[in-house]
Motif scaffolding. Sequence first.
Motif, PDB file in Angstrom:
ATOM      1  N   ASP A   1       0.850  -1.182   0.000  1.00  7.75           N
ATOM      2  CA  ASP A   1       0.000   0.000   0.000  1.00  7.75           C
ATOM      3  C   ASP A   1       0.896   1.247   0.000  1.00  7.75           C
ATOM      4  OD1 ASP A   1      -2.375   1.443  -0.077  1.00  7.75           O
ATOM      5  OD2 ASP A   1      -2.651   1.390   2.089  1.00  7.75           O
ATOM      6  N   THR A   2       0.972   1.966   1.093  1.00  8.89           N
ATOM      7  CA  THR A   2       1.791   3.184   1.142  1.00  8.89           C
ATOM      8  C   THR A   2       3.037   3.008   2.011  1.00  8.89           C
ATOM      9  OG1 THR A   2       0.492   4.017   3.007  1.00  8.89           O
ATOM     10  CG2 THR A   2      -0.217   4.675   0.788  1.00  8.89           C
ATOM     11  N   HIS A   3       3.425   1.753   2.254  1.00 12.99           N
ATOM     12  CA  HIS A   3       4.592   1.460   3.086  1.00 12.99           C
ATOM     13  C   HIS A   3       5.682   0.855   2.210  1.00 12.99           C
ATOM     14  CE1 HIS A   3       1.894   2.270   6.356  1.00 12.99           C
ATOM     15  NE2 HIS A   3       1.133   1.241   6.041  1.00 12.99           N
ATOM     16  N   TYR A   4       6.849   1.489   2.204  1.00  9.64           N
ATOM     17  CA  TYR A   4       7.955   1.069   1.350  1.00  9.64           C
ATOM     18  C   TYR A   4       9.124   0.587   2.196  1.00  9.64           C
ATOM     19  CZ  TYR A   4       5.180   3.482  -2.080  1.00  9.64           C
ATOM     20  OH  TYR A   4       4.138   3.867  -2.895  1.00  9.64           O
ATOM     21  N   HIS A   5       9.635  -0.585   1.821  1.00 14.68           N
ATOM     22  CA  HIS A   5      10.769  -1.195   2.510  1.00 14.68           C
ATOM     23  C   HIS A   5      11.791  -1.638   1.477  1.00 14.68           C
ATOM     24  CE1 HIS A   5       7.513  -1.635   5.423  1.00 14.68           C
ATOM     25  NE2 HIS A   5       8.445  -1.749   6.365  1.00 14.68           N
ATOM     26  N   ALA A   6      13.039  -1.731   1.888  1.00 12.20           N
ATOM     27  CA  ALA A   6      14.087  -2.323   1.054  1.00 12.20           C
ATOM     28  C   ALA A   6      14.498  -3.626   1.721  1.00 12.20           C
ATOM     29  CB  ALA A   6      15.278  -1.377   0.940  1.00 12.20           C
ATOM     30  N   ALA A   7      14.763  -4.649   0.894  1.00  7.75           N
ATOM     31  CA  ALA A   7      15.070  -5.962   1.460  1.00  7.75           C
ATOM     32  C   ALA A   7      15.994  -6.756   0.548  1.00  7.75           C
ATOM     33  CB  ALA A   7      13.775  -6.748   1.677  1.00  7.75           C
ATOM     34  N   ILE A   8      16.647  -7.719   1.161  1.00 13.52           N
ATOM     35  CA  ILE A   8      17.463  -8.682   0.430  1.00 13.52           C
ATOM     36  C   ILE A   8      17.175 -10.057   1.035  1.00 13.52           C
ATOM     37  CG2 ILE A   8      19.495  -8.350   1.887  1.00 13.52           C
ATOM     38  CD1 ILE A   8      21.171  -8.709  -0.713  1.00 13.52           C
ATOM     39  N   TYR A   9      17.072 -11.058   0.168  1.00 21.12           N
ATOM     40  CA  TYR A   9      16.668 -12.403   0.584  1.00 21.12           C
ATOM     41  C   TYR A   9      17.779 -13.415   0.355  1.00 21.12           C
ATOM     42  CZ  TYR A   9      11.925 -10.610   0.790  1.00 21.12           C
ATOM     43  OH  TYR A   9      10.801  -9.890   1.118  1.00 21.12           O
ATOM     44  N   PHE A  10      17.913 -14.361   1.302  1.00 21.59           N
ATOM     45  CA  PHE A  10      18.875 -15.444   1.179  1.00 21.59           C
ATOM     46  C   PHE A  10      18.364 -16.611   2.019  1.00 21.59           C
ATOM     47  CE2 PHE A  10      20.083 -12.683   4.603  1.00 21.59           C
ATOM     48  CZ  PHE A  10      20.617 -13.487   5.610  1.00 21.59           C
ATOM     49  N   ASP A  11      19.005 -17.759   1.890  1.00 23.77           N
ATOM     50  CA  ASP A  11      18.566 -18.959   2.599  1.00 23.77           C
ATOM     51  C   ASP A  11      19.627 -19.436   3.571  1.00 23.77           C
ATOM     52  OD1 ASP A  11      16.168 -19.090   1.149  1.00 23.77           O
ATOM     53  OD2 ASP A  11      17.089 -20.298  -0.430  1.00 23.77           O
ATOM     54  N   ASP A  12      19.174 -20.113   4.626  1.00 24.02           N
ATOM     55  CA  ASP A  12      20.111 -20.792   5.522  1.00 24.02           C
ATOM     56  C   ASP A  12      20.385 -22.188   4.950  1.00 24.02           C
ATOM     57  OD1 ASP A  12      18.117 -22.580   6.388  1.00 24.02           O
ATOM     58  OD2 ASP A  12      18.110 -21.869   8.454  1.00 24.02           O
ATOM     59  N   PRO A  13      21.243 -22.992   5.581  1.00 20.21           N
ATOM     60  CA  PRO A  13      21.586 -24.302   5.023  1.00 20.21           C
ATOM     61  C   PRO A  13      20.394 -25.251   4.848  1.00 20.21           C
ATOM     62  CG  PRO A  13      23.181 -23.693   6.694  1.00 20.21           C
ATOM     63  CD  PRO A  13      22.073 -22.682   6.754  1.00 20.21           C
ATOM     64  N   ASP A  14      19.294 -25.017   5.574  1.00 18.97           N
ATOM     65  CA  ASP A  14      18.117 -25.880   5.460  1.00 18.97           C
ATOM     66  C   ASP A  14      17.060 -25.319   4.516  1.00 18.97           C
ATOM     67  OD1 ASP A  14      18.516 -28.180   7.394  1.00 18.97           O
ATOM     68  OD2 ASP A  14      19.018 -26.449   8.641  1.00 18.97           O
ATOM     69  N   GLY A  15      17.374 -24.217   3.838  1.00 16.34           N
ATOM     70  CA  GLY A  15      16.407 -23.621   2.926  1.00 16.34           C
ATOM     71  C   GLY A  15      15.389 -22.737   3.608  1.00 16.34           C
ATOM     72  N   ASN A  16      15.603 -22.421   4.893  1.00 19.44           N
ATOM     73  CA  ASN A  16      14.746 -21.438   5.551  1.00 19.44           C
ATOM     74  C   ASN A  16      15.036 -20.081   4.936  1.00 19.44           C
ATOM     75  OD1 ASN A  16      13.447 -23.121   7.593  1.00 19.44           O
ATOM     76  ND2 ASN A  16      15.487 -23.289   8.488  1.00 19.44           N
ATOM     77  N   SER A  17      13.991 -19.327   4.680  1.00 21.58           N
ATOM     78  CA  SER A  17      14.120 -18.021   4.035  1.00 21.58           C
ATOM     79  C   SER A  17      14.498 -16.961   5.068  1.00 21.58           C
ATOM     80  CB  SER A  17      12.795 -17.638   3.376  1.00 21.58           C
ATOM     81  OG  SER A  17      12.840 -16.325   2.893  1.00 21.58           O
ATOM     82  N   LEU A  18      15.587 -16.251   4.791  1.00 19.43           N
ATOM     83  CA  LEU A  18      16.032 -15.161   5.652  1.00 19.43           C
ATOM     84  C   LEU A  18      16.015 -13.872   4.848  1.00 19.43           C
ATOM     85  CD1 LEU A  18      19.031 -16.931   7.395  1.00 19.43           C
ATOM     86  CD2 LEU A  18      16.652 -16.798   8.158  1.00 19.43           C
TER      87      LEU A  18
END
Length: 155
Positions: free
Chosen positions: A108-125
């Motif tokens: 909506d009107t909320h803006y964030h910056a992000a970067i995504y990566f995985d841990d060794p088990d494929g959990n999303s960080l």
Amino acid sequence: MIKGLYEAHLPVIDMEKSIEFYHGLDLELAYQGPRVTFFWIEKGKSWLGLWLSEHAKTPYHPSIRHVAFYVELEDLKRVQKWLRTRGIQAREAFGVSGEDQPLILCNDTHYHAAIYFDDPDGNSLEFITPLKLDAEDVVYHDGMTLKQWLNANHL
């Protein structure tokens, strides 16, 4: 009454490998037990629990097996290099390649910056920082990177 989020939990298959990975993210080990290990995210305020569990094989979905860590904007700008020094690569998310992140998220009107990566088990960080909240005068389009967003918004 609620002051913040104190804990989040993720399933892991190999605790020693996971401990090494989360140490590599500069998190402090708070407790190590036979089934669960806790790392401080912010000592005394929030921690992450890692549980030995076959649920680490559960297919990923954003509503499960995901944790987002708050970071400052200046840290997010240099996080690609920081991750690479630890042998971690960002992964594609929301149509933006890992190499092109940080990306911009708009709710909506909320803006964030992000970067995504995985841990060794494929959990999303995720590393995330708020940019503008309740903002209506922002240039944005799907697939926008942080660099593009900052340029388009003259920041």
